[in-house]
Design an enzyme around this catalytic site. Structure first.
Site, PDB file in Angstrom:
ATOM      1  N   TYR A  27       0.887  -1.063   0.073  1.00 43.45           N
ATOM      2  CA  TYR A  27       0.049  -0.037  -0.034  1.00 43.45           C
ATOM      3  C   TYR A  27       0.748   1.154   0.010  1.00 43.45           C
ATOM      4  CZ  TYR A  27      -4.611   2.398   1.092  1.00 43.45           C
ATOM      5  OH  TYR A  27      -5.471   3.103   0.792  1.00 43.45           O
ATOM      6  N   LYS A  67       3.795 -14.217   6.358  1.00 40.04           N
ATOM      7  CA  LYS A  67       4.576 -15.472   5.443  1.00 40.04           C
ATOM      8  C   LYS A  67       6.035 -15.197   5.762  1.00 40.04           C
ATOM      9  CE  LYS A  67       5.030 -17.821   1.741  1.00 40.04           C
ATOM     10  NZ  LYS A  67       4.626 -19.157   1.917  1.00 40.04           N
ATOM     11  N   ASP A  71      -0.127 -18.799   3.603  1.00 43.03           N
ATOM     12  CA  ASP A  71      -0.884 -19.753   2.537  1.00 43.03           C
ATOM     13  C   ASP A  71      -1.623 -20.839   3.280  1.00 43.03           C
ATOM     14  OD1 ASP A  71       1.935 -21.929   2.099  1.00 43.03           O
ATOM     15  OD2 ASP A  71       2.175 -20.059   3.316  1.00 43.03           O
TER      16      ASP A  71
END
Ligand code: NAP
Length: 588
Positions: A160, A227, A281
């Site tokens: 962002y 992650k 994930d």
């Protein structure tokens, strides 16, 4: 203060902040922005529903005094083509809370989008999206009712921040040179470069908000999604800073998932929020298979972007998913869909997204009873299959109604059936409690299986220990044998005898010392076949160390001990199963 076009209501008071907390008068002034396209249709009808809910819940004691403020096309028509008037920003800062319909993104207006500009100007750093199922809404899931999740997505950093350098530009060449020559980075020629900043400040304020929300709303967990196995210093750091906030600022109200197993034996203490983390994930998989294990998620920008839509789609709720963008105190609630211009002024579209954003607003100002009435009435009206065109076309036997009719039906439900709606709220709470009890029982009965199912990687003995069953030293062995069969265990802890030491009696002890010696278990006391002292481990001992301890002492189990008392047991079989399922590597 006077404004060019905004008229502050003559009655009502402003919401304010005292001692770091929002103070809401009984007659607060709250802003609304009608929005473009379908905005006026859904806003007009929703205002009637919100007012009716407040009236039904508080019988005139509380009332919202609405103040219309302007952004988008309506602003442009009033302020000589200015889509984003300054006084709108000023008023939102003053009255703190506002709700807005969707806005058209002006082409060539100088803004990336009005929504983005609003977030940046007011530093609305947390994007909050609650997602739950309403019976009857078409869904691809087998059990969509298990989804009840609130996502806190960071709004100012990560992708962002928009720090990107286009392939082939001088800026790109400059940064490429620096990265290659000074930092030793290796990548293909002409690569576009993006930078992903994640700061302790940005991460901590987002996670702080998520934890505070969980505490205020009785939610049982906050999951940090990341992650970090690949991006250690950005995503992994987000996770670490998240745990740090929990540890340093909410020590009395939170426990980690490791502590849930290692200290509390898998049983969540009342009014403690469990802080856990999951790799992004795996999270997508878990949210489809076991959504009931997640309550509040705290995410960075990009992961949150994907997850919000994916979870909303699970409950068929993209059309009715509500949202809010929140700063430390200032909050702007909004419909998450766009202006759907082809339906403008047709009184046709689904007002659900804006209506439920209003529910969030009521929760935010602490008017929970009014919020619950709308949520329950909405569930009832959808279950009755009287819905707007978008749902009607996906439901068999539905009656299509207009936006205004749908809202009228909601109001009738709230006014006529307040008692029934309250019972439904109770019922829903009861179901959630029941599910939590089942989950705890499963964790206690088979921690390794619970670990496998939760997607959490066990690393220490506390993660996989089974609860202890205790018997007394002077119990008869046959009584203890009955207990072992009933509880489905092959070893029991024996309470301290005169030596003040805990002991253990296993099925092999009974075999060796009683049955093979041709003795009667009805005549021998447990203390006579008990092994003392115990081979013990602390809950935080690594699985590798526990295995070493077992083989050195030539025993098949270690007793997990905290403050001198046994709190669990880990067997060689538990270790074997853990390694078989989770593999063996640096993670364990
Ligand atoms: P959109 O306005 O969300 O509309 C896309 C489709 O979604 C509609 O044609 C309609 O589907 C369905 N839809 C949207 N809202 C609905 C509702 N309340 N009830 C029932 N169905 C609804 O997306 P868009 O066409 O991409 O964007 C149009 C404008 O909105 C653009 O200017 C965009 O920048 C802006 N926008 C604003 C916001 C915001 O202010 N938060 C968000 C997104 C987009 P069917 O045609 O299948 O019936």
């Amino acid at each position: 203060m006077t404004y060019q076009h905004i008229c502050m209501p003559k009655v009502g008071e402003k919401i304010f902040v005292k001692d770091g907390k929002l103070k809401v008068p009984k007659h607060p002034i709250i802003g609304f922005i009608e929005g473009d396209g379908i905005g006026p249709d859904i806003t007009k009808s929703s205002l009637l529903v919100w007012d009716a809910a407040v009236e039904a819940a508080y019988s005139g004691d509380r009332k919202i005094h609405w103040c219309e403020i302007y952004l988008g096309e309506k602003a442009a028509s009033l302020y000589d083509g200015n889509y984003f008037p300054n006084e709108t920003l000023e008023v939102i800062k003053q009255i703190m809370v506002a709700i807005k319909g969707p806005l058209t993104t002006p082409i060539g207006g100088g803004f990336r989008s009005l929504n983005v500009a609003l977030r940046q100007e007011l530093d609305l750093y947390a994007c909050v999206r609650p997602i739950r199922y309403y019976a009857g809404v078409p869904s691809p899931m087998r059990h969509p009712e298990k989804v009840d999740i609130v996502i806190f997505r960071e709004n100012t950093e990560d992708v962002y921040a928009g720090i990107e350098y286009k392939s082939g530009t001088p800026e790109n060449a400059k940064i490429t040179k620096f990265l290659r020559e000074e930092m030793g980075a290796k990548f293909f020629e002409d690569a576009g470069i993006g930078i992903k900043p994640i700061s302790p400040f940005g991460s901590k304020r987002l996670v702080r908000k998520a934890i505070q929300y969980a505490i205020d709303h009785g939610r049982d967990s906050v999951t940090l999604v990341h992650k970090g196995n690949i991006m250690k210093f950005t995503e992994g750091a987000f996770r670490n800073w998240g745990y740090e906030v929990a540890r340093t600022e909410f020590a009395d109200q939170t426990i980690t998932e490791d502590e849930l197993y290692s200290v509390y034996g898998g049983k969540q203490p009342p009014s403690k929020v469990v802080i856990k983390d999951r790799i992004a994930d795996i999270m997508f998989q878990l949210l489809q298979l076991r959504p009931e294990e997640f309550s509040v998620l705290a995410t960075m920008n990009l992961n949150g972007d994907y997850l919000s839509d994916a979870v909303a789609a699970e409950v068929g709720g993209i059309g009715i998913a509500p949202g809010a963008n929140i700063a430390d105190h200032v909050a702007v609630f909004e419909a998450t869909h766009g202006t759907a211009p082809k339906y403008a002024n047709l009184d046709r579209v689904n007002p659900g997204s804006l209506l439920l954003s209003g529910v969030m607003l009521l929760q935010y100002i602490g008017w929970i009873e009014a919020a619950e009435l709308i949520e329950s009435a909405l569930a009832c009206v959808i279950a009755d299959k009287t819905v707007t065109y978008d749902f009607a076309r996906q439901m068999t036997g539905a009656t299509e109604v207009s936006t205004s009719k749908f809202c009228e039906l909601l109001i009738t439900k709230m006014i006529g059936q307040t008692q029934i709606l309250r019972k439904e709220i109770e019922h829903r709470r009861h179901n959630q409690e029941e599910y939590r009890r089942i989950l705890e029982a499963a964790r206690v009965a088979d921690p390794v299986q619970a670990m496998i199912a939760s997607g959490h990687m066990p690393t220490v003995v506390g993660n996989i220990m089974s609860p202890v069953i205790t018997v007394k030293s002077n119990d008869l062995v046959n009584t203890a044998m009955h207990t072992m069969v009933e509880e489905g265990v092959d070893a029991v802890m024996v309470e301290p005898d005169d030596s003040l030491q805990w002991g253990i009696m296993t099925d092999r002890d009974v075999l060796k010392k009683i049955i093979s010696a041709n003795l009667s278990p009805a005549r021998v006391r447990v203390g006579e076949v008990t092994t003392r002292p115990l081979v013990t481990a602390k809950p935080e001992m690594s699985l590798a160390e526990a295995a070493q301890r077992m083989s050195e002492a030539n025993v098949r189990r270690v007793v997990v001990e905290a403050d001198g008392n046994p709190i669990g047991m880990v067997t060689d079989n538990d270790l074997f199963r853990t390694v078989e399922v989770f593999g063996w590597g640096s993670e364990i």
